[in-house]
Design a protein around this motif. Structure first.
Motif, PDB file in Angstrom:
ATOM      1  N   PRO A 144       0.813  -1.216   0.000  1.00 34.61           N
ATOM      2  CA  PRO A 144       0.000   0.000   0.000  1.00 34.61           C
ATOM      3  C   PRO A 144       0.847   1.267   0.000  1.00 34.61           C
ATOM      4  O   PRO A 144       1.919   1.316   0.610  1.00 34.61           O
ATOM      5  CB  PRO A 144      -0.806  -0.114   1.299  1.00 34.61           C
ATOM      6  N   VAL A 145       0.384   2.281  -0.699  1.00 38.79           N
ATOM      7  CA  VAL A 145       1.038   3.595  -0.713  1.00 38.79           C
ATOM      8  C   VAL A 145       0.382   4.477   0.343  1.00 38.79           C
ATOM      9  O   VAL A 145      -0.841   4.606   0.383  1.00 38.79           O
ATOM     10  CB  VAL A 145       0.920   4.246  -2.107  1.00 38.79           C
ATOM     11  N   VAL A 146       1.194   5.083   1.196  1.00 43.45           N
ATOM     12  CA  VAL A 146       0.648   5.935   2.254  1.00 43.45           C
ATOM     13  C   VAL A 146       0.898   7.423   1.996  1.00 43.45           C
ATOM     14  O   VAL A 146       0.269   8.281   2.619  1.00 43.45           O
ATOM     15  CB  VAL A 146       1.213   5.539   3.633  1.00 43.45           C
ATOM     16  N   GLU A 147       1.825   7.727   1.072  1.00 40.25           N
ATOM     17  CA  GLU A 147       2.129   9.129   0.788  1.00 40.25           C
ATOM     18  C   GLU A 147       2.912   9.221  -0.520  1.00 40.25           C
ATOM     19  O   GLU A 147       3.657   8.302  -0.881  1.00 40.25           O
ATOM     20  CB  GLU A 147       2.945   9.736   1.928  1.00 40.25           C
ATOM     21  N   PHE A 148       2.746  10.322  -1.245  1.00 41.15           N
ATOM     22  CA  PHE A 148       3.540  10.571  -2.444  1.00 41.15           C
ATOM     23  C   PHE A 148       3.586  12.071  -2.695  1.00 41.15           C
ATOM     24  O   PHE A 148       2.835  12.850  -2.079  1.00 41.15           O
ATOM     25  CB  PHE A 148       2.961   9.828  -3.658  1.00 41.15           C
ATOM     26  N   ALA A 149       4.470  12.489  -3.592  1.00 38.12           N
ATOM     27  CA  ALA A 149       4.568  13.898  -3.971  1.00 38.12           C
ATOM     28  C   ALA A 149       4.314  14.012  -5.467  1.00 38.12           C
ATOM     29  O   ALA A 149       4.675  13.109  -6.241  1.00 38.12           O
ATOM     30  CB  ALA A 149       5.944  14.456  -3.625  1.00 38.12           C
ATOM     31  N   VAL A 150       3.680  15.116  -5.872  1.00 31.84           N
ATOM     32  CA  VAL A 150       3.388  15.325  -7.283  1.00 31.84           C
ATOM     33  C   VAL A 150       3.933  16.674  -7.714  1.00 31.84           C
ATOM     34  O   VAL A 150       3.811  17.668  -6.993  1.00 31.84           O
ATOM     35  CB  VAL A 150       1.866  15.234  -7.554  1.00 31.84           C
ATOM     36  N   LYS A 151       4.582  16.705  -8.887  1.00 34.15           N
ATOM     37  CA  LYS A 151       5.111  17.948  -9.452  1.00 34.15           C
ATOM     38  C   LYS A 151       4.420  18.190 -10.790  1.00 34.15           C
ATOM     39  O   LYS A 151       4.569  17.424 -11.744  1.00 34.15           O
ATOM     40  CB  LYS A 151       6.633  17.848  -9.660  1.00 34.15           C
ATOM     41  N   ILE A 152       3.641  19.264 -10.825  1.00 34.18           N
ATOM     42  CA  ILE A 152       2.924  19.675 -12.023  1.00 34.18           C
ATOM     43  C   ILE A 152       3.643  20.889 -12.602  1.00 34.18           C
ATOM     44  O   ILE A 152       4.070  21.776 -11.846  1.00 34.18           O
ATOM     45  CB  ILE A 152       1.462  20.017 -11.680  1.00 34.18           C
ATOM     46  N   PRO A 153       3.830  20.959 -13.926  1.00 33.09           N
ATOM     47  CA  PRO A 153       4.536  22.114 -14.508  1.00 33.09           C
ATOM     48  C   PRO A 153       3.970  23.444 -14.030  1.00 33.09           C
ATOM     49  O   PRO A 153       2.755  23.632 -13.938  1.00 33.09           O
ATOM     50  CB  PRO A 153       4.303  21.918 -16.019  1.00 33.09           C
ATOM     51  N   ARG A 154       4.909  24.340 -13.692  1.00 33.69           N
ATOM     52  CA  ARG A 154       4.591  25.682 -13.215  1.00 33.69           C
ATOM     53  C   ARG A 154       3.909  25.693 -11.845  1.00 33.69           C
ATOM     54  O   ARG A 154       3.295  26.683 -11.454  1.00 33.69           O
ATOM     55  CB  ARG A 154       3.728  26.440 -14.232  1.00 33.69           C
ATOM     56  N   HIS A 155       4.040  24.610 -11.098  1.00 35.20           N
ATOM     57  CA  HIS A 155       3.521  24.535  -9.735  1.00 35.20           C
ATOM     58  C   HIS A 155       4.576  23.928  -8.824  1.00 35.20           C
ATOM     59  O   HIS A 155       5.467  23.201  -9.277  1.00 35.20           O
ATOM     60  CB  HIS A 155       2.244  23.681  -9.671  1.00 35.20           C
ATOM     61  N   LYS A 156       4.484  24.230  -7.558  1.00 36.22           N
ATOM     62  CA  LYS A 156       5.413  23.663  -6.586  1.00 36.22           C
ATOM     63  C   LYS A 156       5.086  22.185  -6.356  1.00 36.22           C
ATOM     64  O   LYS A 156       3.973  21.720  -6.639  1.00 36.22           O
ATOM     65  CB  LYS A 156       5.312  24.421  -5.256  1.00 36.22           C
ATOM     66  N   ILE A 157       6.074  21.470  -5.816  1.00 37.49           N
ATOM     67  CA  ILE A 157       5.846  20.069  -5.438  1.00 37.49           C
ATOM     68  C   ILE A 157       4.837  20.026  -4.287  1.00 37.49           C
ATOM     69  O   ILE A 157       4.951  20.776  -3.314  1.00 37.49           O
ATOM     70  CB  ILE A 157       7.157  19.393  -5.024  1.00 37.49           C
ATOM     71  N   ILE A 158       3.856  19.141  -4.402  1.00 36.59           N
ATOM     72  CA  ILE A 158       2.815  18.998  -3.379  1.00 36.59           C
ATOM     73  C   ILE A 158       2.880  17.576  -2.821  1.00 36.59           C
ATOM     74  O   ILE A 158       2.915  16.600  -3.567  1.00 36.59           O
ATOM     75  CB  ILE A 158       1.419  19.258  -3.963  1.00 36.59           C
ATOM     76  N   THR A 159       2.897  17.465  -1.489  1.00 39.64           N
ATOM     77  CA  THR A 159       2.886  16.157  -0.837  1.00 39.64           C
ATOM     78  C   THR A 159       1.446  15.752  -0.546  1.00 39.64           C
ATOM     79  O   THR A 159       0.658  16.549  -0.035  1.00 39.64           O
ATOM     80  CB  THR A 159       3.698  16.181   0.468  1.00 39.64           C
ATOM     81  N   VAL A 160       1.122  14.515  -0.871  1.00 33.95           N
ATOM     82  CA  VAL A 160      -0.250  14.020  -0.733  1.00 33.95           C
ATOM     83  C   VAL A 160      -0.256  12.806   0.197  1.00 33.95           C
ATOM     84  O   VAL A 160       0.560  11.896   0.039  1.00 33.95           O
ATOM     85  CB  VAL A 160      -0.827  13.607  -2.105  1.00 33.95           C
ATOM     86  N   GLU A 161      -1.161  12.789   1.156  1.00 33.88           N
ATOM     87  CA  GLU A 161      -1.349  11.609   1.996  1.00 33.88           C
ATOM     88  C   GLU A 161      -2.285  10.638   1.291  1.00 33.88           C
ATOM     89  O   GLU A 161      -3.265  11.043   0.674  1.00 33.88           O
ATOM     90  CB  GLU A 161      -1.925  11.986   3.357  1.00 33.88           C
ATOM     91  N   GLY A 162      -1.968   9.348   1.388  1.00 33.02           N
ATOM     92  CA  GLY A 162      -2.788   8.342   0.728  1.00 33.02           C
ATOM     93  C   GLY A 162      -2.254   8.010  -0.655  1.00 33.02           C
ATOM     94  O   GLY A 162      -1.089   8.256  -0.961  1.00 33.02           O
ATOM     95  N   ASN A 163      -3.111   7.470  -1.519  1.00 31.19           N
ATOM     96  CA  ASN A 163      -2.666   7.012  -2.837  1.00 31.19           C
ATOM     97  C   ASN A 163      -3.493   7.582  -3.994  1.00 31.19           C
ATOM     98  O   ASN A 163      -3.378   7.095  -5.125  1.00 31.19           O
ATOM     99  CB  ASN A 163      -2.676   5.482  -2.895  1.00 31.19           C
ATOM    100  N   THR A 164      -4.318   8.592  -3.730  1.00 30.68           N
ATOM    101  CA  THR A 164      -5.106   9.217  -4.794  1.00 30.68           C
ATOM    102  C   THR A 164      -4.990  10.734  -4.697  1.00 30.68           C
ATOM    103  O   THR A 164      -4.592  11.287  -3.662  1.00 30.68           O
ATOM    104  CB  THR A 164      -6.591   8.810  -4.702  1.00 30.68           C
ATOM    105  N   PHE A 165      -5.359  11.417  -5.783  1.00 27.12           N
ATOM    106  CA  PHE A 165      -5.272  12.868  -5.814  1.00 27.12           C
ATOM    107  C   PHE A 165      -6.487  13.504  -5.125  1.00 27.12           C
ATOM    108  O   PHE A 165      -7.629  13.128  -5.423  1.00 27.12           O
ATOM    109  CB  PHE A 165      -5.215  13.372  -7.260  1.00 27.12           C
ATOM    110  N   PRO A 166      -6.247  14.462  -4.237  1.00 24.11           N
ATOM    111  CA  PRO A 166      -7.373  15.199  -3.642  1.00 24.11           C
ATOM    112  C   PRO A 166      -7.994  16.146  -4.668  1.00 24.11           C
ATOM    113  O   PRO A 166      -7.420  16.409  -5.730  1.00 24.11           O
ATOM    114  CB  PRO A 166      -6.723  15.967  -2.493  1.00 24.11           C
ATOM    115  N   GLU A 167      -9.147  16.684  -4.350  1.00 20.92           N
ATOM    116  CA  GLU A 167      -9.906  17.510  -5.291  1.00 20.92           C
ATOM    117  C   GLU A 167      -9.123  18.735  -5.757  1.00 20.92           C
ATOM    118  O   GLU A 167      -9.195  19.117  -6.929  1.00 20.92           O
ATOM    119  CB  GLU A 167     -11.230  17.943  -4.663  1.00 20.92           C
ATOM    120  N   GLU A 168      -8.352  19.377  -4.858  1.00 13.24           N
ATOM    121  CA  GLU A 168      -7.625  20.586  -5.247  1.00 13.24           C
ATOM    122  C   GLU A 168      -6.572  20.300  -6.323  1.00 13.24           C
ATOM    123  O   GLU A 168      -6.324  21.116  -7.210  1.00 13.24           O
ATOM    124  CB  GLU A 168      -6.985  21.265  -4.040  1.00 13.24           C
ATOM    125  N   ILE A 169      -5.956  19.099  -6.266  1.00  9.76           N
ATOM    126  CA  ILE A 169      -4.982  18.743  -7.295  1.00  9.76           C
ATOM    127  C   ILE A 169      -5.694  18.331  -8.580  1.00  9.76           C
ATOM    128  O   ILE A 169      -5.209  18.617  -9.688  1.00  9.76           O
ATOM    129  CB  ILE A 169      -4.040  17.634  -6.784  1.00  9.76           C
TER     130      ILE A 169
END
Length: 216
Positions: A151-176
């Motif tokens: 199971p994945v408990v945390e990950f980070a996502v980097k979207i062009p022209r945005h800062k790296i965002i750390t996410v808890e869990g294994n899915t994207f929250p609504e804001e992302i």
């Protein structure tokens, strides 16, 4: 496809009451290379003793796999470099036969990050925005002998022209998801710093990050 380590016992070292019988070599057939089990995960093992009325199998970390039925076991080894499975078979003539089978213990290979359902696509995936928005971040063990759910408990996502965002869990929250809905075609999204629960018996290893190219 789930693979097993198979132990078939055709002849065993025999121990009859008041008799002295010289130990015999047994013929063991294994479905896996080099009789290896992996530390920190449930290794599926199938055991058969042809001709026996019944048998018991014991080892540190060995337990019956009740969901699979008779002869199916799970072996989750602990510390050390070897684990020994001991089998005691009750034969039709009321004698007992005993055999010990040694397995080497190895650590898991370095895991790769991926999207659930894309385990065989490598570390650079191509997906639509809608597919990515609904993606489940997962972990894949490349070229591994059997399926392991980590199971994945945390990950980070980097979207062009945005800062790296750390996410808890294994899915994207609504804001992302809202940000992903606005990215352009051919944009590359990076998924890094993937974390999973560490087992007390396994050394945690860094998960290889991956990228997603938006196709539409």
């Amino acid at each position: 496809m789930l693979k097993y380590i198979f132990i078939f016992l055709f002849t065993l070292s025999a121990f009859a009451q008041n008799d002295s019988v010289a130990p015999q070599n047994i013929s063991v057939i294994s479905a896996e290379k080099l009789n290896v089990v992996y530390r920190g995960v449930d290794n599926p093992i199938k055991i058969a003793v042809p001709g026996a009325k019944s048998f018991t199998a014991t080892a540190p970390g060995l337990s019956p796999d009740e969901s699979k039925g008779t002869g199916n076991y799970i072996l989750n080894p602990g510390a050390g470099t070897e684990v020994i499975v001991t089998l005691v078979a009750q034969m039709p003539d009321s004698t007992s036969k005993v055999e010990k089978k040694a397995f080497r213990i190895m650590g898991l290979p370095p895991p790769d990050g991926t999207i659930e359902g894309f385990e065989n696509e490598g570390l650079h995936l191509k997906m639509t925005k809608e597919e990515l928005k609904n993606a489940v971040i997962s972990i894949h063990l490349p070229n591994f002998l059997f399926e392991v759910k980590i199971p994945v408990v945390e990950f980070a996502v980097k979207i062009p022209r945005h800062k790296i965002i750390t996410v808890e869990g294994n899915t994207f929250p609504e804001e992302i998801k809202k940000v992903l809905a606005k990215v352009k075609k051919k944009s590359v999204i990076s998924i890094t710093h993937i974390r999973y629960p560490s087992s007390p018996n396994a050394m945690p290893k860094r998960v290889t990050p991956f990228t997603v190219e938006i196709t539409d």
